[in-house]
Design a protein around this motif. Structure first.
Motif, mmCIF file in Angstrom:
data_model
loop_
_atom_site.group_PDB
_atom_site.id
_atom_site.type_symbol
_atom_site.label_atom_id
_atom_site.label_comp_id
_atom_site.label_asym_id
_atom_site.label_seq_id
_atom_site.Cartn_x
_atom_site.Cartn_y
_atom_site.Cartn_z
ATOM 1 N N PHE A 1 0.825 -1.216 0.000
ATOM 2 C CA PHE A 1 0.000 0.000 0.000
ATOM 3 C C PHE A 1 0.858 1.266 0.000
ATOM 4 C CE2 PHE A 1 -3.004 -3.155 1.472
ATOM 5 C CZ PHE A 1 -4.203 -2.763 0.895
ATOM 6 N N LYS A 2 2.091 1.154 -0.444
ATOM 7 C CA LYS A 2 3.013 2.292 -0.374
ATOM 8 C C LYS A 2 2.549 3.477 -1.214
ATOM 9 C CE LYS A 2 6.247 0.759 -4.034
ATOM 10 N NZ LYS A 2 5.390 -0.329 -4.538
ATOM 11 N N ASP A 3 1.809 3.215 -2.285
ATOM 12 C CA ASP A 3 1.351 4.299 -3.159
ATOM 13 C C ASP A 3 -0.040 4.819 -2.793
ATOM 14 O OD1 ASP A 3 2.895 2.556 -5.904
ATOM 15 O OD2 ASP A 3 3.702 4.222 -4.690
ATOM 16 N N GLU A 4 -0.642 4.257 -1.742
ATOM 17 C CA GLU A 4 -1.986 4.664 -1.333
ATOM 18 C C GLU A 4 -1.884 5.388 0.001
ATOM 19 O OE1 GLU A 4 -4.935 1.581 -1.854
ATOM 20 O OE2 GLU A 4 -3.639 0.561 -3.291
ATOM 21 N N LYS A 5 -1.655 6.690 -0.093
ATOM 22 C CA LYS A 5 -1.367 7.493 1.091
ATOM 23 C C LYS A 5 -2.552 7.567 2.049
ATOM 24 C CE LYS A 5 2.641 8.397 -0.663
ATOM 25 N NZ LYS A 5 3.817 7.650 -0.166
ATOM 26 N N GLU A 6 -3.757 7.272 1.555
ATOM 27 C CA GLU A 6 -4.936 7.352 2.413
ATOM 28 C C GLU A 6 -5.120 6.101 3.256
ATOM 29 O OE1 GLU A 6 -4.939 6.898 -0.736
ATOM 30 O OE2 GLU A 6 -6.330 5.295 -1.271
ATOM 31 N N THR A 7 -4.251 5.095 3.067
ATOM 32 C CA THR A 7 -4.348 3.847 3.822
ATOM 33 C C THR A 7 -3.162 3.724 4.768
ATOM 34 O OG1 THR A 7 -5.496 2.763 1.982
ATOM 35 C CG2 THR A 7 -4.540 1.335 3.663
ATOM 36 N N LYS A 8 -3.438 3.549 6.047
ATOM 37 C CA LYS A 8 -2.399 3.433 7.059
ATOM 38 C C LYS A 8 -2.441 2.043 7.698
ATOM 39 C CE LYS A 8 -1.089 7.747 6.665
ATOM 40 N NZ LYS A 8 0.220 8.106 6.066
ATOM 41 N N ILE A 9 -1.259 1.444 7.876
ATOM 42 C CA ILE A 9 -1.150 0.119 8.476
ATOM 43 C C ILE A 9 -0.617 0.260 9.896
ATOM 44 C CG2 ILE A 9 -0.278 -2.229 8.172
ATOM 45 C CD1 ILE A 9 -1.897 -1.189 5.781
ATOM 46 N N LYS A 10 -1.313 -0.324 10.860
ATOM 47 C CA LYS A 10 -0.892 -0.294 12.258
ATOM 48 C C LYS A 10 -0.794 -1.720 12.786
ATOM 49 C CE LYS A 10 -1.424 4.286 12.614
ATOM 50 N NZ LYS A 10 -0.356 5.249 12.973
ATOM 51 N N LYS A 11 0.179 -1.945 13.693
ATOM 52 C CA LYS A 11 0.326 -3.265 14.297
ATOM 53 C C LYS A 11 0.189 -3.171 15.807
ATOM 54 C CE LYS A 11 3.735 -5.243 15.967
ATOM 55 N NZ LYS A 11 5.066 -5.726 16.351
ATOM 56 N N VAL A 12 -0.549 -4.128 16.389
ATOM 57 C CA VAL A 12 -0.650 -4.205 17.846
ATOM 58 C C VAL A 12 -0.388 -5.647 18.273
ATOM 59 C CG1 VAL A 12 -2.278 -2.292 18.052
ATOM 60 C CG2 VAL A 12 -3.149 -4.616 17.773
ATOM 61 N N LEU A 13 0.140 -5.810 19.468
ATOM 62 C CA LEU A 13 0.383 -7.149 20.010
ATOM 63 C C LEU A 13 -0.950 -7.797 20.398
ATOM 64 C CD1 LEU A 13 3.489 -6.376 22.248
ATOM 65 C CD2 LEU A 13 3.467 -7.496 20.005
ATOM 66 N N PRO A 14 -1.007 -9.134 20.369
ATOM 67 C CA PRO A 14 -2.271 -9.816 20.681
ATOM 68 C C PRO A 14 -2.865 -9.426 22.033
ATOM 69 C CG PRO A 14 -0.738 -11.348 19.685
ATOM 70 C CD PRO A 14 0.025 -10.078 19.907
ATOM 71 N N ASN A 15 -2.016 -9.248 23.040
ATOM 72 C CA ASN A 15 -2.544 -8.904 24.365
ATOM 73 C C ASN A 15 -2.816 -7.413 24.530
ATOM 74 O OD1 ASN A 15 0.068 -8.044 24.393
ATOM 75 N ND2 ASN A 15 0.638 -9.044 26.309
ATOM 76 N N LYS A 16 -2.638 -6.658 23.437
ATOM 77 C CA LYS A 16 -2.908 -5.220 23.458
ATOM 78 C C LYS A 16 -4.018 -4.861 22.461
ATOM 79 C CE LYS A 16 0.524 -4.201 26.290
ATOM 80 N NZ LYS A 16 0.307 -3.628 27.645
ATOM 81 N N TYR A 17 -4.855 -5.834 22.138
ATOM 82 C CA TYR A 17 -5.847 -5.613 21.090
ATOM 83 C C TYR A 17 -6.845 -4.512 21.448
ATOM 84 C CZ TYR A 17 -9.372 -8.074 23.819
ATOM 85 O OH TYR A 17 -10.255 -8.432 24.791
ATOM 86 N N GLU A 18 -7.019 -4.219 22.756
ATOM 87 C CA GLU A 18 -7.968 -3.168 23.136
ATOM 88 C C GLU A 18 -7.602 -1.824 22.518
ATOM 89 O OE1 GLU A 18 -7.933 -6.075 26.640
ATOM 90 O OE2 GLU A 18 -6.462 -5.123 25.319
ATOM 91 N N SER A 19 -6.293 -1.580 22.348
ATOM 92 C CA SER A 19 -5.874 -0.304 21.763
ATOM 93 C C SER A 19 -6.320 -0.199 20.311
ATOM 94 C CB SER A 19 -4.351 -0.141 21.857
ATOM 95 O OG SER A 19 -3.677 -1.136 21.106
ATOM 96 N N ALA A 20 -6.377 -1.340 19.616
ATOM 97 C CA ALA A 20 -6.871 -1.333 18.235
ATOM 98 C C ALA A 20 -8.368 -1.055 18.202
ATOM 99 C CB ALA A 20 -6.565 -2.660 17.557
ATOM 100 N N LEU A 21 -9.119 -1.718 19.093
ATOM 101 C CA LEU A 21 -10.566 -1.532 19.114
ATOM 102 C C LEU A 21 -10.934 -0.102 19.460
ATOM 103 C CD1 LEU A 21 -11.813 -4.789 20.899
ATOM 104 C CD2 LEU A 21 -11.519 -4.340 18.464
ATOM 105 N N LYS A 22 -10.165 0.513 20.362
ATOM 106 C CA LYS A 22 -10.473 1.879 20.787
ATOM 107 C C LYS A 22 -10.379 2.855 19.628
ATOM 108 C CE LYS A 22 -7.635 4.198 23.480
ATOM 109 N NZ LYS A 22 -6.902 4.676 24.687
#
Length: 328
Positions: free
Chosen positions: A21-42
């Motif tokens: 997705f390097k050419d699609e500036k409107e799309t952002k990729i984020k990574k979270v650890l399995p035991n930190k999934y609440e931060s993704a949901l928030k």
């Protein structure tokens, strides 16, 4: 902006998606650890990707099916698509995972092009199927509530702009709903232009509640200028929607049910602004109540206006901004 969250223990998958997705500036990729999934949901992601092969089941103390159930139990993420990547090709296992409202189950090692177009197609479906106004293309109440809640939980500094048109029903009665729709689209475009115009405008938000009611979320402290700019453009371009006679007269004449002609001012725009702080508001319902009050106050003032509620608590009075009415 579209946010794809990966629940994973290492960066291999994230790096792969960053490249795809390097050419699609409107799309952002984020990574979270399995035991930190609440931060993704928030942060209410647009898509969730779970790498089942990397999840440490001993540490998680649950399999991917129960993990997906937990993700789906968050009401703000009920419509968030989930993709599971796994090398487990047992049919019963796959069915068990899909039963938990997982949209896609892709086998590992996943082909990059299959992964890329699977994500792209899900994003396209989200854009077309999420609750949006068919007239303006702006997101509706579900997304509005999610955006408000996300910012409140994260402690963001922002202002809510509650916007609607005055005497719009009278305009529809005279000019018809088709012309009324044109004013609605014009209003949506005017709001969006100025809310997203600033350099940091990409973090802002505009939603369409329905009819002639809109909401904008402005992060930072430049909301007052945005209100002024919205009103200035609205007042400048509005006359094109009226005939010359009504413009010269300065009001509309509408026959009521008893056959009596009544006079209504020309359509104008009212904006009620609420400064949101975590100290004042506990939830979005309280914000909405304050927004309804300040917008009502704005609508009691003749012409296009904005009024700001700068209260830090419920005991303080409304503070009315100067120069609320913008003239041509």
């Amino acid at each position: 902006m579209k946010y794809i969250y990966i629940i994973d223990d290492n960066d291999e998958l994230k790096n792969k998606l960053d490249y795809l997705f390097k050419d699609e500036k409107e799309t952002k990729i984020k990574k979270v650890l399995p035991n930190k999934y609440e931060s993704a949901l928030k942060n209410i992601p647009d898509i969730l990707i779970i790498n089942e092969d990397i999840i440490d089941s001993d540490n998680m103390k649950e399999n991917v099916s129960t993990y997906c159930q937990k993700l789906r139990s968050d009401e703000d993420n009920l419509i968030t698509p989930i993709i599971v990547l796994s090398s487990n090709l047992d049919t019963d296992h796959i069915i068990d995972v899909l039963k938990n409202e997982v949209e896609l189950y892709l086998k590992q090692p996943v082909d990059e092009q299959i992964l890329y177009y699977s994500i792209r197609n899900l994003l396209r479906l989200l854009d077309s199927n999420r609750m949006v106004s068919p007239l303006t293309g702006l997101p509706g109440n579900v997304k509005i509530q999610a955006e408000m809640k996300k910012r409140l939980l994260n402690g963001n500094i922002y202002a809510m702009l509650y916007i609607d048109l005055d005497n719009f029903k009278a305009y529809n009665d005279i000019y018809g709903f088709s012309n009324g729709d044109e004013i609605i689209k014009f209003t949506a475009n005017t709001i969006s232009t100025h809310v997203f115009k600033e350099d940091d405008g990409e973090s802002n938000f505009v939603g369409h509640i329905g009819g002639d009611d809109f909401i904008a979320i402005v992060e930072g402290d430049n909301y007052e200028k945005i209100c002024q700019d919205i009103i200035a453009e609205f007042e400048t371009k509005l006359p094109k929607f009226f005939n010359k006679e009504d413009i010269e007269r300065g009001y509309l004449e509408v026959e009521n049910r008893k056959g009596i002609m009544e006079e209504y001012p020309l359509t104008s725009i009212s904006i009620g602004v609420v400064e949101v702080t975590k100290e004042r508001f506990k939830n979005t319902l309280e914000i909405g109540e304050a927004g309804a009050n300040v917008k009502h106050l704005a609508k009691t003032i003749y012409g296009s206006t904005y009024v700001i509620d700068r209260r830090k608590n419920r005991d303080e009075c409304f503070e009315r901004a100067e120069n609320k009415k913008i003239k041509n």
